[in-house]
Design an enzyme around this catalytic site. Structure first.
Site, PDB file in Angstrom:
ATOM      1  N   SER A 186       9.148  25.862  24.096  1.00 43.36           N
ATOM      2  CA  SER A 186      10.128  24.790  24.028  1.00 43.36           C
ATOM      3  C   SER A 186      10.393  24.359  25.475  1.00 43.36           C
ATOM      4  CB  SER A 186      11.401  25.300  23.362  1.00 43.36           C
ATOM      5  OG  SER A 186      12.348  24.263  23.318  1.00 43.36           O
ATOM      6  N   ARG A 229      18.057  31.156  21.426  1.00 38.35           N
ATOM      7  CA  ARG A 229      17.708  31.576  22.784  1.00 38.35           C
ATOM      8  C   ARG A 229      18.539  32.782  23.192  1.00 38.35           C
ATOM      9  NH1 ARG A 229      18.785  27.453  27.623  1.00 38.35           N
ATOM     10  NH2 ARG A 229      20.918  28.105  27.241  1.00 38.35           N
ATOM     11  N   GLU A 240      10.513  26.158  31.439  1.00 34.95           N
ATOM     12  CA  GLU A 240      11.527  25.457  32.236  1.00 34.95           C
ATOM     13  C   GLU A 240      11.377  25.767  33.714  1.00 34.95           C
ATOM     14  OE1 GLU A 240      15.466  26.796  31.040  1.00 34.95           O
ATOM     15  OE2 GLU A 240      14.669  28.753  30.462  1.00 34.95           O
ATOM     16  N   MET A 280      20.938 -12.149  37.066  1.00 39.26           N
ATOM     17  CA  MET A 280      20.386 -12.872  38.196  1.00 39.26           C
ATOM     18  C   MET A 280      20.890 -14.314  38.190  1.00 39.26           C
ATOM     19  SD  MET A 280      16.693 -11.134  38.436  1.00 39.26           S
ATOM     20  CE  MET A 280      16.489 -11.432  36.698  1.00 39.26           C
ATOM     21  N   ARG A 298      22.188  28.050  21.816  1.00 36.96           N
ATOM     22  CA  ARG A 298      22.556  28.810  23.017  1.00 36.96           C
ATOM     23  C   ARG A 298      23.502  29.907  22.591  1.00 36.96           C
ATOM     24  NH1 ARG A 298      22.514  23.157  25.101  1.00 36.96           N
ATOM     25  NH2 ARG A 298      23.920  23.018  23.353  1.00 36.96           N
ATOM     26  N   CYS A 319      13.642  20.796  24.289  1.00 38.42           N
ATOM     27  CA  CYS A 319      15.042  21.004  23.925  1.00 38.42           C
ATOM     28  C   CYS A 319      15.983  20.647  25.072  1.00 38.42           C
ATOM     29  CB  CYS A 319      15.284  22.437  23.472  1.00 38.42           C
ATOM     30  SG  CYS A 319      15.042  23.647  24.759  1.00 38.42           S
ATOM     31  N   ARG A 339      15.863 -21.199  37.394  1.00 35.29           N
ATOM     32  CA  ARG A 339      16.434 -20.019  36.719  1.00 35.29           C
ATOM     33  C   ARG A 339      15.499 -18.839  36.853  1.00 35.29           C
ATOM     34  NH1 ARG A 339      19.940 -22.298  31.989  1.00 35.29           N
ATOM     35  NH2 ARG A 339      19.305 -24.474  32.129  1.00 35.29           N
ATOM     36  N   GLY A 377      22.746 -12.535  32.660  1.00 33.08           N
ATOM     37  CA  GLY A 377      23.795 -12.610  33.674  1.00 33.08           C
ATOM     38  C   GLY A 377      23.519 -11.808  34.923  1.00 33.08           C
ATOM     39  N   HIS A 424      30.419 -13.241  28.684  1.00 31.40           N
ATOM     40  CA  HIS A 424      29.748 -12.133  29.388  1.00 31.40           C
ATOM     41  C   HIS A 424      30.135 -10.776  28.811  1.00 31.40           C
ATOM     42  CE1 HIS A 424      29.377  -9.129  32.657  1.00 31.40           C
ATOM     43  NE2 HIS A 424      28.201  -9.731  32.815  1.00 31.40           N
ATOM     44  N   ARG A 459      15.011 -16.802  22.632  1.00 30.13           N
ATOM     45  CA  ARG A 459      14.603 -15.406  22.851  1.00 30.13           C
ATOM     46  C   ARG A 459      15.058 -14.612  21.646  1.00 30.13           C
ATOM     47  NH1 ARG A 459      18.918 -14.258  27.775  1.00 30.13           N
ATOM     48  NH2 ARG A 459      20.777 -14.672  26.539  1.00 30.13           N
ATOM     49  N   THR A 462      13.668  20.802  29.598  1.00 30.49           N
ATOM     50  CA  THR A 462      13.395  19.792  30.627  1.00 30.49           C
ATOM     51  C   THR A 462      14.556  19.607  31.596  1.00 30.49           C
ATOM     52  OG1 THR A 462      13.936  18.122  28.979  1.00 30.49           O
ATOM     53  CG2 THR A 462      11.617  18.553  29.386  1.00 30.49           C
ATOM     54  N   ASN A 463      15.749  20.116  31.269  1.00 34.74           N
ATOM     55  CA  ASN A 463      16.826  20.053  32.266  1.00 34.74           C
ATOM     56  C   ASN A 463      16.451  20.904  33.477  1.00 34.74           C
ATOM     57  OD1 ASN A 463      18.132  18.626  30.325  1.00 34.74           O
ATOM     58  ND2 ASN A 463      19.688  20.163  29.894  1.00 34.74           N
ATOM     59  N   ASP A 464      16.221  22.192  33.232  1.00 34.26           N
ATOM     60  CA  ASP A 464      15.869  23.073  34.343  1.00 34.26           C
ATOM     61  C   ASP A 464      14.518  22.705  34.935  1.00 34.26           C
ATOM     62  OD1 ASP A 464      18.200  24.399  34.422  1.00 34.26           O
ATOM     63  OD2 ASP A 464      17.445  26.348  33.815  1.00 34.26           O
ATOM     64  N   TYR A 480       7.823  18.671  18.095  1.00 35.47           N
ATOM     65  CA  TYR A 480       9.178  18.216  17.812  1.00 35.47           C
ATOM     66  C   TYR A 480       9.958  17.970  19.088  1.00 35.47           C
ATOM     67  CZ  TYR A 480      10.846  22.928  18.898  1.00 35.47           C
ATOM     68  OH  TYR A 480      11.127  24.104  19.539  1.00 35.47           O
ATOM     69  N   LYS A 522      11.703 -15.763  29.638  1.00 39.21           N
ATOM     70  CA  LYS A 522      12.164 -17.147  29.499  1.00 39.21           C
ATOM     71  C   LYS A 522      10.997 -18.117  29.670  1.00 39.21           C
ATOM     72  CE  LYS A 522      16.197 -18.157  31.031  1.00 39.21           C
ATOM     73  NZ  LYS A 522      17.339 -18.374  31.942  1.00 39.21           N
TER      74      LYS A 522
END
Lengths: 880, 880
Positions: free
Chosen positions: A761, A614, A742, A102, A558, A828, A91, A100, A452, A335, A764-766, A848, A21
């Site tokens: 591959s 896999r 992993e 702050m 899977r 993956c 502001r 909205g 809002h 903006r 990234t979860n595990d 990838y 702003k």
């Protein structure tokens, strides 16, 4: 250190320091537009405020004092001066827009003396005392956390006493009386008089804005929008102009193009004789911006010119706030406007056609996450035709939503865990943010297109019908009434955010497709990006769907889900309870043709695109029942005693199954499982090659490798099996063997593992679970405490932790390429569809990302954005 | 590539290539000692053998052929020659000594023709045919895996037929007949004639030795002794000399000093008219080496001189094998002798006194793991005095052992999980290795001080009584008889490996102390080492015990064990079931004085040594009962309903508790727990300072940190609490706040964490679990498969994984020091007492290791060894 800047000292490039702003107010000042002057207290002052233990240091308050002096010089008015008093608005303004989230305080500088003299000077005492009571109310609420509602009660009581309905019907004397009551209420709540000194008012207001950076709804908003808590907010102190000085005054908001459709036409609303909060809060229903041409033609022309100028200057659709004070136009804000996904795409395509932007420019202007709306189901057309709307509101945010109705944000959050919900509110407020996030759709009884609910829903990509006056909402009884019918919490409704129509009951939905502007835009993204996008798909259906969304291959199939089908679970269980290899093979042989069929279907759906499959990953106990009666039934089916089956199940019990006997550890213990799966993959590939003439290149992925010797062993099983089948078939078939990365140790020893693995591959979860040392299933119990204490700002399972997990990914990529320069690298985990994580993958040099089918377009766009950032020399790693 | 070396081409520095035995045979040749000549096929040939798919490549077999030619030239004999036949022994010889783990073949080169002519040439047909039958038997067993026992049956039958008892009573004709029967049995088993061609015999024997490197007992031995599988074994082909050519021939083994006590006196045994295997196997009871002075004085003098020369040359106690052929002495082997821990210490101290070695030299000569024997309990003297031995055998390996008796290695392994066991065997064989490892002590009915049982037990540091002829062991009925009493499996016995005495029943044991040679030696270790050694201790008792063993501080006090005491578990449980902070505080306040008392005791025991105390770590559900009846009882005690308690327990259930709500995550959710623990620590330190006048510096350790913000938050709770108490006390107290590094992300972001942490303690147990991604509790299910498939060679929980986990440790050390150069770094996992891990810590630049009290001397020595290695330019990281 300079902590305060006049608007004339800044520019639009100083967003990090002045907030969005503040930077735009400075830019508009530089462009010579009519901006009420003021100054900005920087984000660095906010950081100092927190460092110093939530106080404003002497050097900063001295600078603020100095700039009040400058502002007095510019405006010719003086703070607290009876002759020519300076009033200001205060502001917040962070680096990224947080609408909205702050706080704002208007009319600061008023006190009894100033009010009295202003009344005399302006000859408009009603306006002055209306402004004064608003100021007290806002100051109490924002600075002192004394609830606005207490003050509203006094207004309601006064109106009842006077027998009037609207605030505007209250007289000057009424308002004077209200100011007195308000000050008394303030004293009662605070144990001190309302501060009369404008400088005290200002410093307290600035502190309150700094504090509001860390209010709970701002924290939630930041987490949802990947905004770091360390950024802080700037504070804009601007001399007041008044839209509530009479019928030649007013205030409004407008967009240079339609934010819902993208149509190139001024779009917005205004209210005469009102202050800005009246428009945004959606309490009075405003007029369309077109009508301003009738009401004040010269002002409308001036505003239209400014709007055009700003859009050309910023080369983006603008969202502007303005105030007309006694016939004079003032710009309060501009903006880049938030917009729906279809609008974003249309604006992007149009602006390239208009020559305003390059393809690269517009690629950066569309938020990948927003595409989500376009990729989610719409109502099934036939079902929609058959459905009768029961009411209609404003089409505030497009898309179809269907679910059980709930009337509080809390309930919506809780119930969303049990299936889709709609959040129904009289009007939403920033406190509702979490409920809005959890809901499939939002329906409000009041408020306009810029209310809002509408703004936030569009930002989230959640469908929203706003201002649907035909429904009556009772939060107390948790019900709504519409056309004589009453619906209770938990009843089903459907809403269409594209048409504004509202339905009772459920309407089935259909998948989205990529056509028109969307298709044009995505083709540009594909031209630009270098990172490939694959999909995670376990069935031919998913695979086909993902191809339609632009998937260039499968990054993860899977195989375990395939075993839960009714006809497969029994042989799977026979395999698990087998006591020796021979018995295990009998069961596996039953699974072979089914599994081969699965793979044939997937290979056909993907054609010559690469497919990564896999091997079996989950611990075997996941396939066995736990309940007494199910165990008994299964034992009968398997022809063994319940006791024997129970022993097997007990033996398979693990203390920490996540870190148990799973992944390649299964193949180490039972190589015959890997063997049969390899057989199914290779035979399927050979069959499809033969049938279609296509070249199939299966990629066989070994999960959970932590040591090169595991990789070597299981790869040995795979290649021995595969090579024998291929040799027997007498045709050519190329296949690859690689691994998931992993486990932290796999990343740390990736140079070793790459000796055996042809591709990595990143799972990234595990990898996130192991690197953080917490289980996703259990973390829910404490993560809320972590957010509350600001220890974490975002969910590491949603947004890749670039500092910790990312370090391992980069290390593994580097080590892997050192050993095998042409190793193929991908990701993956679910992060593959998260834009900031995709950007990370681009800069980490992966080949990838792979994500769920409906996130493929998001990943394609995020990849293109990363490439544009890179070409423009930005987007360095670890900066976010 | 040279794969074969004549003994005269090698030297003792070539152990990696020639194996220990080969290098020492070469060295003795160079020293001019009487060594039957031969050649060594290198460990690289062994590696090639495995690389090439278990075949000997043409280039290697050509070299072997060539060296047979050389050996024929040196000896003047020829392979298969009727006039002057060359016979050879074929023995394994790895880089590190692996006694009995691999195979030996003697008398190779014999066939019908050679035997007939040798009989004529030597005039000793009996000897020739005895040698021939032995050769067939060994070749069948070792090369063809046809059991030796089948052959033994034929001998037994023949002896019965002839009415004789001893092998030596069989006549030449008997032996000739036996050779015929053996060859028939071979043909029956193998479907082919026994190979007559000596070169064929040799190549097959060499392959068999290579194969024996990977036999199961060798793999187990390597895992126990940290010997990498990649090393391989060399093969020594040596021309035969014969100890069985009559009463002027013999064979023996001897040590330059007493391997049990270290006394400087030739120590050993010999048998006249026997081959080496007769001595080692312990089948006939041999004469003491002293008696050789009577039997063959000149040979004895020559042997004594050689022994002295070898000890001076190697500057270490030697273990030698020799053979006397018709009055001529031949040396067959020398190596540094294995010895008991007391012997090792005495030899070390003596050799420094003799000027033979420096302190640094002898530091390297004692295996730290061996000290273990000295640190384990001995029999309680009074109880021992009262106990009556029922029998006595040879004191083969010192220390006291008491436990339930089992008669097979398998049973011993299984039962050892339920408490201490003794393994009772007629005589042990290499197949028993795992059972010997599991047992507290080993008792054999047959065999001498150099029998398999004795040698292996000493190497392991397990107590052993060997050759106890008074007991009769029946493996079939799983019982033993001694002095008319019969004991069954599971009955208790006690054995004293230092005296050879055997007792029925249990004798209580006492702790060891560090005195005499041990104390002298350890003082040298302390002079040399730079790495500090602390202990893990949770009680004042443990702490005091560790100080006696030389601990320089406490690296880890776990506070959770304190809460399981009978008087504490109830308030602990009240704390856990509390629904709000106030109730939780009531319970915590009850725990406060008890916890403060614990810490006072520990501070007093440690004096001014540093004490690191870890805040509560385990998930709370570990403190609650799981069984229905226990839940009901506890609910009554807590004054809540069983249903409510069950709900609490269910809510605390976690899928993966290891990665759940524990460690600092508890302090984030319930800061009051950290607060009360801090209060207990600081108040205890103040009290002890006041009482003793000592300066106490508590180190407060926050567990399971993964992000600097967690550290910052919990540290804030600690410092706020501590500073208030210290200020109120008005005295000076310095305390430190640091963290465990046990989560991969902590290591990866150690630079950030070091901003807040004053010390790091690597919790390598959890760090290993998270880095490998497997749970220690569950890994047992698959680790055996990993060892069997040679994927892992050692247990990463016993020996620090230097490649993966070690990389994280080094990274964290580096990053931590970058931020805070004086950060204190230590390790407090169980690896702190493992010598190779201690060496790693030294080279990684850590300040200290912390281990269980009785491993403190081991760590002190390992640290000294690492320092000596470093000073001598060796011991680089990652080399192991």
């Amino acid at each position: 250190m300079k902590y305060v800047y006049l608007f004339s000292e800044g520019n639009s490039g100083m967003k990090n320091l002045l907030g969005g702003k503040g930077a735009n107010l400075a830019e508009m000042t530089n462009l010579g537009l009519p901006v009420p002057q003021g100054f900005t207290v920087t984000t660095e002052a906010c950081a100092r405020y927190y460092e110093d233990g939530e106080v404003i240091a002497a050097d900063i308050s001295a600078q603020i004092d100095e700039y009040i002096g400058s502002l007095e010089g510019i405006t010719g008015k003086k703070f607290g001066d009876a002759q020519n008093p300076l009033l200001v608005s205060v502001r917040s303004g962070a680096r990224a827009s947080m609408p909205g989230m702050m706080d704002t305080i208007l009319n600061l500088g008023l006190n009894d003396t100033v009010a009295a003299s202003m009344a005399a000077l302006t000859g408009n005492a009603r306006f002055v005392y209306d402004s004064y009571r608003r100021f007290i109310q806002m100051f109490s609420d924002v600075v002192m956390e004394q609830s606005k509602a207490e003050y509203e009660k006094l207004i309601t009581a006064l109106k009842a006493e006077k027998g009037v309905k609207l605030d505007t019907e209250l007289t000057t004397e009424d308002l004077k009386q209200l100011v007195g009551q308000f000050k008394a209420l303030y004293k009662q709540g605070q144990g001190a008089d309302f501060p009369a000194d404008p400088k005290t008012q200002l410093l307290e207001a600035i502190k309150a804005v700094f504090r509001s950076w860390n209010n709970p709804r701002a924290i939630v908003y930041r987490r949802m929008n990947d905004i770091p808590g360390s950024w802080g907010t700037a504070v804009n102190v601007q001399s007041m102009v008044f839209g509530n000085m009479g019928e030649d005054s007013g205030t409004g908001v407008a967009f240079t193009r339609n934010p819902a459709t993208g149509e190139k036409k001024l779009y917005g609303e205004f209210l005469m004789n009102a202050q800005g909060e009246d428009v945004v809060a959606g309490i009075r229903t405003p007029q369309s911006i077109d009508q301003l041409a009738q009401v004040m033609p010269a002002v409308f022309t001036q505003f239209s010119d400014i709007a055009h100028k700003l859009e050309q200057h910023y080369r983006d659709m603008q969202d502007m706030e303005f105030t007309i004070e006694k016939g004079t136009l003032y710009m309060l804000q501009t903006r880049n406007g938030k917009r729906t996904a279809p609008a974003a795409l249309k604006v992007a395509v149009d602006m390239v056609a208009e020559g305003l932007c390059s393809k690269e420019d517009v690629i950066l202007k569309v938020d990948p996450k927003q595409l989500d709306t376009l990729l989610h189901p719409q109502f099934e057309p036939k079902a929609l035709k058959a459905a009768k709307p029961i009411a209609a509101g404003l089409p505030a945010s497009p898309g179809a939503g269907c679910g059980r109705v709930y009337f509080t944000a809390e309930k919506a959050v809780v119930e969303a865990k049990n299936g889709p919900v709609l959040l129904i509110r009289q009007e939403t407020s920033p406190e509702d943010i979490e409920g809005m996030y959890a809901a499939q759709g939002i329906l409000t009884a009041r408020g306009g297109m810029t209310s809002h609910a509408a703004v936030v829903a569009r930002g989230m990509g959640t469908c929203c019908v706003a201002g649907c006056g035909e429904i009556t909402v009772s939060e107390e009884t948790e019900s709504l009434t519409v056309a004589g019918q009453t619906l209770k919490a938990g009843d089903y409704m459907s809403i269409d955010g594209s048409t504004g129509k509202v339905y009772i009951g459920q309407i089935p939905t259909v998948e989205a497709t990529v056509t028109g502007d969307f298709a044009t835009f995505m083709s540009w993204a594909d031209e630009i990006r270098t990172l490939r996008v694959r999909t995670n798909a376990d069935t031919p259906n998913d695979a086909a769907h993902a191809v339609k969304f632009g998937a260039e291959g499968i990054g993860l199939t899977r195989t375990e889900h395939m075993f839960f089908d009714a006809d497969r679970i029994l042989p799977m269980r026979q395999m698990i309870v087998a006591k020796d290899e021979a018995t295990r093979r009998v069961a596996l042989d039953k699974l072979l043709p089914m599994q081969r069929g699965d793979f044939e279907g997937i290979f056909k759906a993907m054609g010559e695109r690469p497919v990564t499959i896999r091997l079996l990953d989950p611990p075997l106990h996941e396939f066995l029942p736990q309940k007494e009666e199910d165990i008994a039934a299964l034992a009968r089916e398997l022809g063994i005693t319940a006791a024997a089956l129970k022993t097997t199940i007990e033996n398979l019990h693990e203390f920490n199954p996540m870190m148990g006997h799973r992944g390649c550890r299964l193949a180490v213990s039972y190589p015959e499982i890997a063997e049969i799966q390899t057989r199914a993959i290779i035979e399927a590939a050979l069959n499809v090659q033969k049938e279609t003439g296509l070249t199939i290149v299966p990629e066989i992925m070994i999960p959970l490798v932590g040591d090169v010797n595991e990789m070597k062993f299981v790869k040995g099983v795979i290649t021995t099996t595969a090579d024998k089948i291929i040799a027997a078939a007498g045709v050519k078939l190329v296949y690859k063997v690689g691994t998931m990365i992993e486990i932290p140790r796999a990343a740390l020893t990736a140079d070793e593992i790459a000796k055996e693995a042809e591709f990595f591959s990143f799972g990234t979860n595990d990898l996130t679970q192991m690197t953080f040392g917490f289980s996703r299933d259990d973390a829910g119990k404490f993560l809320d405490d972590y957010y509350a204490r600001k220890i974490y700002e975002s969910d590491p399972f949603a947004k890749l932790d670039q500092i910790g997990v990312g370090k391992l990914v980069k290390l593994a990529a580097e080590l892997g390429r050192k050993t095998r320069p042409d190793i193929k690298l991908g990701i993956c985990g679910e992060h593959g569809g998260d834009p900031s994580s995709v950007e990370f993958c681009h800069f980490a040099g992966l080949n990838y990302v792979s994500c769920s089918p409906f996130r493929v377009p998001i990943a394609r766009l995020a990849a293109a954005q990363a490439r544009v950032s890179e070409l423009r020399g930005g987007g360095d790693l670890g900066q976010k």
